[in-house]
Write a protein that holds these residues in place. Structure first.
Motif, PDB file in Angstrom:
ATOM      1  N   ARG A 124      11.290  -8.888   4.958  1.00  0.00           N
ATOM      2  CA  ARG A 124      10.993  -8.362   6.305  1.00  0.00           C
ATOM      3  C   ARG A 124      10.741  -6.856   6.261  1.00  0.00           C
ATOM      4  NH1 ARG A 124      14.495 -12.387   7.903  1.00  0.00           N
ATOM      5  NH2 ARG A 124      16.355 -11.097   7.797  1.00  0.00           N
ATOM      6  N   ARG A 125      11.594  -6.139   5.534  1.00  0.00           N
ATOM      7  CA  ARG A 125      11.414  -4.678   5.440  1.00  0.00           C
ATOM      8  C   ARG A 125      10.125  -4.318   4.703  1.00  0.00           C
ATOM      9  NH1 ARG A 125      15.563  -2.262   2.404  1.00  0.00           N
ATOM     10  NH2 ARG A 125      16.431  -4.252   1.815  1.00  0.00           N
ATOM     11  N   ILE A 126       9.835  -5.030   3.623  1.00  0.00           N
ATOM     12  CA  ILE A 126       8.638  -4.749   2.832  1.00  0.00           C
ATOM     13  C   ILE A 126       7.373  -5.028   3.643  1.00  0.00           C
ATOM     14  CG2 ILE A 126       7.289  -5.581   0.844  1.00  0.00           C
ATOM     15  CD1 ILE A 126      10.088  -5.914  -0.584  1.00  0.00           C
ATOM     16  N   THR A 127       7.330  -6.181   4.316  1.00  0.00           N
ATOM     17  CA  THR A 127       6.118  -6.528   5.075  1.00  0.00           C
ATOM     18  C   THR A 127       5.982  -5.696   6.348  1.00  0.00           C
ATOM     19  OG1 THR A 127       7.230  -8.435   6.089  1.00  0.00           O
ATOM     20  CG2 THR A 127       5.875  -8.835   4.109  1.00  0.00           C
ATOM     21  N   ALA A 128       7.077  -5.168   6.854  1.00  0.00           N
ATOM     22  CA  ALA A 128       6.981  -4.235   7.986  1.00  0.00           C
ATOM     23  C   ALA A 128       6.336  -2.931   7.519  1.00  0.00           C
ATOM     24  CB  ALA A 128       8.362  -3.967   8.592  1.00  0.00           C
ATOM     25  N   ALA A 129       6.686  -2.492   6.317  1.00  0.00           N
ATOM     26  CA  ALA A 129       6.123  -1.257   5.756  1.00  0.00           C
ATOM     27  C   ALA A 129       4.702  -1.468   5.249  1.00  0.00           C
ATOM     28  CB  ALA A 129       7.011  -0.750   4.621  1.00  0.00           C
ATOM     29  N   GLN A 130       4.428  -2.626   4.678  1.00  0.00           N
ATOM     30  CA  GLN A 130       3.111  -2.933   4.094  1.00  0.00           C
ATOM     31  C   GLN A 130       2.729  -4.372   4.443  1.00  0.00           C
ATOM     32  OE1 GLN A 130       0.900  -1.045   2.622  1.00  0.00           O
ATOM     33  NE2 GLN A 130       2.190   0.770   2.702  1.00  0.00           N
ATOM     34  N   PRO A 131       2.146  -4.592   5.612  1.00  0.00           N
ATOM     35  CA  PRO A 131       1.791  -5.958   6.049  1.00  0.00           C
ATOM     36  C   PRO A 131       0.851  -6.697   5.102  1.00  0.00           C
ATOM     37  CG  PRO A 131       1.626  -4.411   7.872  1.00  0.00           C
ATOM     38  CD  PRO A 131       1.877  -3.599   6.635  1.00  0.00           C
ATOM     39  N   ARG A 132       0.133  -5.972   4.267  1.00  0.00           N
ATOM     40  CA  ARG A 132      -0.801  -6.627   3.343  1.00  0.00           C
ATOM     41  C   ARG A 132      -0.101  -7.619   2.423  1.00  0.00           C
ATOM     42  NH1 ARG A 132      -2.493  -1.304  -0.027  1.00  0.00           N
ATOM     43  NH2 ARG A 132      -2.194  -0.435   2.028  1.00  0.00           N
ATOM     44  N   TYR A 133       1.180  -7.402   2.121  1.00  0.00           N
ATOM     45  CA  TYR A 133       1.897  -8.326   1.250  1.00  0.00           C
ATOM     46  C   TYR A 133       1.990  -9.723   1.858  1.00  0.00           C
ATOM     47  CZ  TYR A 133       3.237  -4.992  -2.319  1.00  0.00           C
ATOM     48  OH  TYR A 133       3.209  -4.095  -3.357  1.00  0.00           O
ATOM     49  N   GLU A 134       2.172  -9.786   3.157  1.00  0.00           N
ATOM     50  CA  GLU A 134       2.232 -11.085   3.844  1.00  0.00           C
ATOM     51  C   GLU A 134       0.928 -11.856   3.632  1.00  0.00           C
ATOM     52  OE1 GLU A 134       4.340 -13.793   5.569  1.00  0.00           O
ATOM     53  OE2 GLU A 134       5.088 -11.830   6.165  1.00  0.00           O
ATOM     54  N   LYS A 135      -0.194 -11.150   3.799  1.00  0.00           N
ATOM     55  CA  LYS A 135      -1.509 -11.765   3.612  1.00  0.00           C
ATOM     56  C   LYS A 135      -1.716 -12.195   2.166  1.00  0.00           C
ATOM     57  CE  LYS A 135      -5.374  -9.333   3.393  1.00  0.00           C
ATOM     58  NZ  LYS A 135      -6.444  -8.414   3.758  1.00  0.00           N
ATOM     59  N   TYR A 136      -1.353 -11.342   1.232  1.00  0.00           N
ATOM     60  CA  TYR A 136      -1.510 -11.664  -0.190  1.00  0.00           C
ATOM     61  C   TYR A 136      -0.702 -12.904  -0.549  1.00  0.00           C
ATOM     62  CZ  TYR A 136      -3.231  -6.829  -0.811  1.00  0.00           C
ATOM     63  OH  TYR A 136      -3.920  -5.649  -0.735  1.00  0.00           O
ATOM     64  N   GLN A 137       0.548 -12.956  -0.075  1.00  0.00           N
ATOM     65  CA  GLN A 137       1.397 -14.097  -0.415  1.00  0.00           C
ATOM     66  C   GLN A 137       0.836 -15.391   0.154  1.00  0.00           C
ATOM     67  OE1 GLN A 137       5.893 -14.285  -0.843  1.00  0.00           O
ATOM     68  NE2 GLN A 137       5.584 -15.125   1.207  1.00  0.00           N
ATOM     69  N   ARG A 138       0.353 -15.361   1.396  1.00  0.00           N
ATOM     70  CA  ARG A 138      -0.241 -16.568   1.988  1.00  0.00           C
ATOM     71  C   ARG A 138      -1.398 -17.083   1.143  1.00  0.00           C
ATOM     72  NH1 ARG A 138       0.396 -14.106   6.968  1.00  0.00           N
ATOM     73  NH2 ARG A 138      -1.787 -13.465   7.013  1.00  0.00           N
TER      74      ARG A 138
END
Length: 152
Positions: A124-138
């Motif tokens: 949650r903290r990482i994706t709040a700081a860098q939302p691109r990680y959420e997209k990459y993981q999906r």
């Protein structure tokens, strides 16, 4: 060796791609050592690992996120459908890991893969700081490991 075996052995990357990645990593590492520890809007450190098969020293620039005052979180993204080589090396020889931050000498670290609620909170903290990680993981179809690095 068959083409399929070569693809498995090199993670699906050709020789030109590997050459380019090594050149880019070396360039980012030089910038970090000169005190410029950011890349694409993220803080970056140099992760020192030892190849789990080769025994050779490896240096990989990796984005990091603070975890308290003296720990760092890194995400094993990339690698498409498998963990990146740096993560496999890190976990294969955890006692040989260290990191370099801008203008600082290398610090030996102990890696710990986060799981369960601890991983979810860090994610949650990482994706709040860098939302691109959420997209990459999906897009990857796998859950990225999150590793906490603490000084030894």
């Amino acid at each position: 060796m068959t083409k399929d075996q070569k693809t498995r052995n090199d993670g699906g990357h050709g020789a030109v791609s590997r050459w380019f990645q090594h050149r880019m990593n070396a360039r980012v590492n030089r910038k970090i050592r000169k005190g410029r520890g950011a890349f694409m809007g993220m803080d970056v450190l140099i992760l020192h690992t030892v190849g789990r098969h080769s025994g050779q020293m490896r240096e990989t620039p990796v984005a990091w996120f603070a975890d308290g005052e003296d720990a760092w979180l890194i995400v094993a993204s990339g690698g498409k459908n498998r963990d990146p080589d740096w993560h496999l090396n890190l976990m294969g020889r955890p006692g040989r890991a260290s990191i370099e931050l801008p203008d600082r000498p290398a610090v030996p670290v102990t890696p710990q893969v986060l799981e369960g609620a601890e991983r979810e909170e860090a994610w949650r903290r990482i994706t709040a700081a860098q939302p691109r990680y959420e997209k990459y993981q999906r897009k990857s179809g796998r859950e990225y490991p999150i590793v906490r690095l603490t000084p030894r």
